[in-house]
Design a protein around this motif. Structure first.
Motif, PDB file in Angstrom:
ATOM      1  N   ILE A  90      36.517 -30.838   1.895  1.00 21.66           N
ATOM      2  CA  ILE A  90      37.895 -31.179   1.514  1.00 21.66           C
ATOM      3  C   ILE A  90      37.937 -32.568   0.876  1.00 21.66           C
ATOM      4  O   ILE A  90      38.634 -32.782  -0.128  1.00 21.66           O
ATOM      5  N   ALA A  91      37.194 -33.523   1.446  1.00 21.22           N
ATOM      6  CA  ALA A  91      37.175 -34.882   0.906  1.00 21.22           C
ATOM      7  C   ALA A  91      36.593 -34.889  -0.505  1.00 21.22           C
ATOM      8  O   ALA A  91      37.117 -35.575  -1.398  1.00 21.22           O
ATOM      9  N   ILE A  92      35.517 -34.138  -0.735  1.00 22.07           N
ATOM     10  CA  ILE A  92      34.938 -34.051  -2.077  1.00 22.07           C
ATOM     11  C   ILE A  92      35.939 -33.432  -3.056  1.00 22.07           C
ATOM     12  O   ILE A  92      36.100 -33.894  -4.196  1.00 22.07           O
ATOM     13  N   HIS A  93      36.636 -32.394  -2.608  1.00 18.64           N
ATOM     14  CA  HIS A  93      37.616 -31.718  -3.465  1.00 18.64           C
ATOM     15  C   HIS A  93      38.734 -32.674  -3.881  1.00 18.64           C
ATOM     16  O   HIS A  93      39.065 -32.798  -5.070  1.00 18.64           O
ATOM     17  N   GLU A  94      39.322 -33.385  -2.916  1.00 21.35           N
ATOM     18  CA  GLU A  94      40.425 -34.292  -3.230  1.00 21.35           C
ATOM     19  C   GLU A  94      39.937 -35.514  -3.994  1.00 21.35           C
ATOM     20  O   GLU A  94      40.652 -36.031  -4.866  1.00 21.35           O
ATOM     21  N   ALA A  95      38.728 -35.977  -3.691  1.00 21.51           N
ATOM     22  CA  ALA A  95      38.176 -37.094  -4.463  1.00 21.51           C
ATOM     23  C   ALA A  95      37.926 -36.680  -5.907  1.00 21.51           C
ATOM     24  O   ALA A  95      38.065 -37.502  -6.828  1.00 21.51           O
ATOM     25  N   GLY A  96      37.597 -35.408  -6.128  1.00 21.87           N
ATOM     26  CA  GLY A  96      37.426 -34.926  -7.500  1.00 21.87           C
ATOM     27  C   GLY A  96      38.737 -34.969  -8.271  1.00 21.87           C
ATOM     28  O   GLY A  96      38.770 -35.386  -9.440  1.00 21.87           O
ATOM     29  N   HIS A  97      39.829 -34.560  -7.637  1.00 19.61           N
ATOM     30  CA  HIS A  97      41.136 -34.669  -8.288  1.00 19.61           C
ATOM     31  C   HIS A  97      41.435 -36.117  -8.641  1.00 19.61           C
ATOM     32  O   HIS A  97      41.881 -36.424  -9.764  1.00 19.61           O
ATOM     33  N   ALA A  98      41.231 -37.019  -7.678  1.00 23.23           N
ATOM     34  CA  ALA A  98      41.557 -38.423  -7.891  1.00 23.23           C
ATOM     35  C   ALA A  98      40.701 -39.030  -9.006  1.00 23.23           C
ATOM     36  O   ALA A  98      41.203 -39.776  -9.854  1.00 23.23           O
ATOM     37  N   THR A  99      39.419 -38.699  -9.023  1.00 20.72           N
ATOM     38  CA  THR A  99      38.513 -39.278 -10.017  1.00 20.72           C
ATOM     39  C   THR A  99      38.871 -38.823 -11.429  1.00 20.72           C
ATOM     40  O   THR A  99      38.979 -39.637 -12.360  1.00 20.72           O
ATOM     41  N   VAL A 100      39.045 -37.515 -11.609  1.00 23.63           N
ATOM     42  CA  VAL A 100      39.328 -36.996 -12.949  1.00 23.63           C
ATOM     43  C   VAL A 100      40.677 -37.503 -13.450  1.00 23.63           C
ATOM     44  O   VAL A 100      40.808 -37.899 -14.613  1.00 23.63           O
ATOM     45  N   SER A 101      41.688 -37.505 -12.592  1.00 28.23           N
ATOM     46  CA  SER A 101      43.000 -37.975 -13.029  1.00 28.23           C
ATOM     47  C   SER A 101      42.961 -39.464 -13.379  1.00 28.23           C
ATOM     48  O   SER A 101      43.702 -39.925 -14.255  1.00 28.23           O
ATOM     49  N   TRP A 102      42.098 -40.234 -12.696  1.00 29.36           N
ATOM     50  CA  TRP A 102      41.986 -41.655 -13.001  1.00 29.36           C
ATOM     51  C   TRP A 102      41.316 -41.886 -14.356  1.00 29.36           C
ATOM     52  O   TRP A 102      41.614 -42.866 -15.036  1.00 29.36           O
ATOM     53  N   MET A 103      40.444 -40.963 -14.751  1.00 29.86           N
ATOM     54  CA  MET A 103      39.683 -41.130 -15.984  1.00 29.86           C
ATOM     55  C   MET A 103      40.421 -40.620 -17.223  1.00 29.86           C
ATOM     56  O   MET A 103      40.027 -40.933 -18.342  1.00 29.86           O
ATOM     57  N   LEU A 104      41.451 -39.816 -17.040  1.00 27.66           N
ATOM     58  CA  LEU A 104      42.143 -39.205 -18.168  1.00 27.66           C
ATOM     59  C   LEU A 104      43.423 -39.968 -18.492  1.00 27.66           C
ATOM     60  O   LEU A 104      44.175 -40.346 -17.594  1.00 27.66           O
ATOM     61  N   GLU A 105      43.685 -40.139 -19.782  1.00 27.76           N
ATOM     62  CA  GLU A 105      44.818 -40.963 -20.213  1.00 27.76           C
ATOM     63  C   GLU A 105      46.163 -40.322 -19.915  1.00 27.76           C
ATOM     64  O   GLU A 105      47.092 -40.988 -19.456  1.00 27.76           O
ATOM     65  N   HIS A 106      46.255 -39.006 -20.160  1.00 29.94           N
ATOM     66  CA  HIS A 106      47.563 -38.356 -20.070  1.00 29.94           C
ATOM     67  C   HIS A 106      47.786 -37.622 -18.740  1.00 29.94           C
ATOM     68  O   HIS A 106      48.799 -36.955 -18.588  1.00 29.94           O
ATOM     69  N   ALA A 107      46.825 -37.735 -17.826  1.00 29.69           N
ATOM     70  CA  ALA A 107      47.052 -37.139 -16.502  1.00 29.69           C
ATOM     71  C   ALA A 107      48.036 -38.005 -15.729  1.00 29.69           C
ATOM     72  O   ALA A 107      48.142 -39.218 -15.951  1.00 29.69           O
ATOM     73  N   ALA A 108      48.772 -37.377 -14.820  1.00 27.44           N
ATOM     74  CA  ALA A 108      49.747 -38.117 -14.029  1.00 27.44           C
ATOM     75  C   ALA A 108      49.038 -39.155 -13.166  1.00 27.44           C
ATOM     76  O   ALA A 108      48.014 -38.862 -12.542  1.00 27.44           O
ATOM     77  N   PRO A 109      49.540 -40.395 -13.138  1.00 28.09           N
ATOM     78  CA  PRO A 109      48.869 -41.455 -12.368  1.00 28.09           C
ATOM     79  C   PRO A 109      48.910 -41.166 -10.866  1.00 28.09           C
ATOM     80  O   PRO A 109      49.932 -40.758 -10.322  1.00 28.09           O
TER      81      PRO A 109
END
Length: 675
Positions: free
Chosen positions: A474-493
């Motif tokens: 679960i931690a890896i899954h949620e960390a994946g969401h956080a990492t990708v959204s942090w790296m993308l310009e138009h993803a919700a902060p």
């Protein structure tokens, strides 16, 4: 309602008032059919007692044998079983009843007739009774012996009561119940003769409504048009002097909870004219013609009270397009009711100064004849509130709540994107309950954030049993969401991320989405990539995937299908949409495209999702160390905020800047965005 109507009519100039004192006398002598039912039941119970006979007095067999049987006074013996024993009732000859020894045993019926048994005795069984009688009469010739006559104890009147009266009473009670249910309490207590009467509630100067336009925050455009209608009724000369005509009706359209019914309540509170309020379902009944009759009665009352306003809530209950109700072959009662409503709104008979307001969240299914000019002249769209309107709505709902000092309503408005007015009211109430549960003297900011988490994500489940391996997944899954959204310009902060189970989710990420009026393809693609970040992280770290991405896949599939089939954002299909705003395609049995096009759509959806999935994998592989570091901290703390991500990834070079107050405003209870 009828009493109010009569009173108002009598108060008009020229009306005579001598009949007013007679109304209490009429009500005092009003006949009630239930008194007849009560009299019948009492008569039956009284007859049950009057016609029953006494069962005699119990004696021993020895007394019966010596004093009655052997002396030849017995006329007959009736025996029957009672509670696993045999009861023998003894009837004495009429000539012998006058003997002195029978005075103490004398038995009479309710009418003082000696018709019942004189005495009775108990025997163990029918065989034992026959043996006793045979032994007692062994010296008597067989032709003169008295034998027991077996029978079953049966009260004729009781049997008649159970087989005839009780079923009839049950049928009468069922009939009354059904008439009251189908009558619905309309016009005179819900009696069958008043079933065709309108069930509208009348609000006038005697039924004051406290809600006004001051209680309706936001919705400036809708309030402006509604206020114009109210003003037209108050001062019609202002508009008619220029040749204008009063609009026949206004339709309030919007999502559930946006304030359509609240606007109508405000109209009832502001208008100085009678206001009839009812629901679309009030016209629907089992009986044929009742709905149309209620429409006629409603408009008749409205004409008598004009100028006035009629408000029909959830009008789609009767206003659905005719012939498109999903049932083959059907002209039903609902369509008859709609036809009558159309005639009353704009038929040969004019309804001067009678305005109809209606509300629905299904305007796409309404009949076109109902929406044409001359009936509902105006359609007022009540949209979800923006951040400024949400701030105003919070200020209205916070008035009765004891708030902590320094509570910023603008901060609360920013925390609730996409919330309707009803949702905000629920947030305020839930925050007060949470503060009371914690024995606080005032409701503070933290209580509101907990309330948002509770409403959006569900109840927190800290006692849910999660194994260490599942917790790391679960931690890896949620960390994946956080990492990708942090790296993308138009993803919700991202604001915060958690692995605390809540509702049906095992973990969640909390974002602050940008409120856009239009969305471009690259923005939608970034959002899809961030959504697939959880499954991509599982693939990168464990080289396998799990079922934990169900809600992610559902969200991404809807986005991809909308891009291709609704918004026309696919190069292969081109500028084409299969969206039908009228809602008529839901009644068609065929798709609006061919099988070849369906195959292309399926391939394009799959290719679009897989491309964003691969894009997320590439991003996570380039930042695998930071992903693992983020997951380890998440396992330790269970909740991470924006500052924790900045310590690992550095400052986010793009996107909406999140203030420190907003980033640290949350708690460990984070509402789930992705499971």
């Amino acid at each position: 309602m009828n009493n109010n109507q009569n009173t108002n009519e009598n108060n008009k100039p020229g009306k005579k008032l001598p009949n007013i004192p007679k109304k209490p006398q009429k009500g005092g002598s009003k006949f009630n059919i239930f008194w007849v039912y009560a009299a019948i039941i009492i008569a039956i119970i009284a007859a049950q007692f009057l016609f029953t006979t006494e069962g005699g007095k119990e004696v021993s067999y020895r007394t019966f044998e010596t004093q009655m049987l052997l002396k030849g006074d017995v006329d007959k013996i009736i025996s029957y079983k009672s509670d696993d024993i045999v009861k023998a009732e003894v009837y004495i000859k009429k000539d012998s009843l006058n003997k002195p020894q029978y005075k103490s045993y004398k038995s009479t019926s309710s009418f003082n007739n000696n018709t019942g048994p004189t005495v009775y005795f108990i025997a163990g069984s029918p065989d034992a009774l026959d043996k006793l009688l045979a032994d007692s009469q062994k010296d008597i010739p067989s032709s003169q012996r008295i034998l027991a006559q077996p029978t079953t104890k049966n009260n004729p009147l009781a049997s008649w009561f159970l087989t005839i009266i009780v079923p009839v009473l049950l049928l009468i009670a069922f009939w009354i119940f059904m008439m009251r249910r189908m009558g619905g309490g309309a016009g005179g207590g819900g009696q069958i003769f008043n079933i065709g009467k309108s069930k509208a509630t009348l609000f006038d100067e005697k039924n004051d409504v406290k809600t006004t336009f001051k209680d309706v925050a936001g919705l400036e455009g809708a309030k402006e048009e509604i206020q114009e209608i109210v003003e037209f009724l108050k001062n019609p000369q202002k508009y008619t002097v220029l040749g204008g005509k009063i609009p026949k009706g206004a339709l309030l359209v919007g999502s559930p909870g946006t304030g359509k019914t609240l606007l109508a309540k405000a109209v009832a509170g502001e208008a100085q004219v009678p206001f009839f309020s009812l629901s679309g379902s009030d016209f629907v009944e089992m009986f044929v013609g009742v709905g149309a009759s209620r429409v006629r009665d409603l408009f008749k009352q409205a004409k008598d009270k004009s100028p006035c306003i009629i408000f029909i809530d959830e009008i789609d209950a009767i206003g659905r397009a005719r012939g498109k109700n999903g049932v083959m072959g059907g002209n039903d009662e609902r369509e008859n009711t709609l036809n009558q409503l159309l005639v009353e709104m704009d038929g040969f008979g004019t309804n001067t100064h009678v305005i109809i307001l209606a509300a629905t969240n299904r305007a796409d299914v309404l009949d076109k004849a109902l929406l044409r000019a001359g009936r509902f002249d105006r359609q007022i769209y009540v949209d979800l509130p923006d951040v400024r309107e949400r701030k105003e709505i919070f200020e209205v709902h916070l008035k009765p709540i004891k708030m902590a000092e320094g509570l910023d309503t603008e901060f609360l408005a920013k925390q609730t994107p996409g919330f309707s007015g009803a949702d905000i009211a629920n947030v305020c109430n839930e925050a007060a309950l949470i503060a009371a549960r914690k024995n606080k003297t005032a409701v503070d900011k933290q209580d509101f954030l907990d309330a948002v988490d509770r409403i959006v994500g569900g109840l927190e489940k800290k006692n849910k049993i999660v194994t260490p391996s599942e917790k790391r997944a679960i931690a890896i899954h949620e960390a994946g969401h956080a990492t990708v959204s942090w790296m993308l310009e138009h993803a919700a902060p991202l604001i915060k991320v958690t692995i605390v189970p809540r509702g049906q989710s095992l973990g969640a990420a909390w974002y602050l989405p940008e409120e856009r009026l239009i969305v471009r393809p690259h923005q939608m693609l970034d959002e899809m990539c961030a959504t697939m970040g959880g499954r991509a992280a599982e693939k990168v770290i464990f080289d396998t995937i799990s079922t934990g991405a169900l809600s992610d896949l559902e969200k991404v599939n809807k986005q991809a299908r909308a891009m291709i089939t609704i918004y026309g954002l696919n190069e292969k299909l081109g500028n084409i949409t299969y969206y039908d705003s009228s809602g008529q395609n839901e009644y068609n049995f065929n798709k609006p495209y061919s099988e070849e096009t369906a195959l292309i759509i399926d391939k394009e959806i799959s290719a679009l999702i897989e491309s964003q999935y691969q894009r997320a994998i590439n991003l996570l592989q380039d930042n695998k160390d930071k992903l693992i570091q983020l997951a380890d901290i998440l396992i330790e703390k269970e909740v991470l905020f924006k500052d924790d991500l900045e310590n690992i990834f550095g400052k986010r070079p793009f996107g909406t800047e999140i203030t420190e107050e907003l980033a640290k405003g949350g708690t460990n209870n984070v509402p789930p965005v992705e499971a």
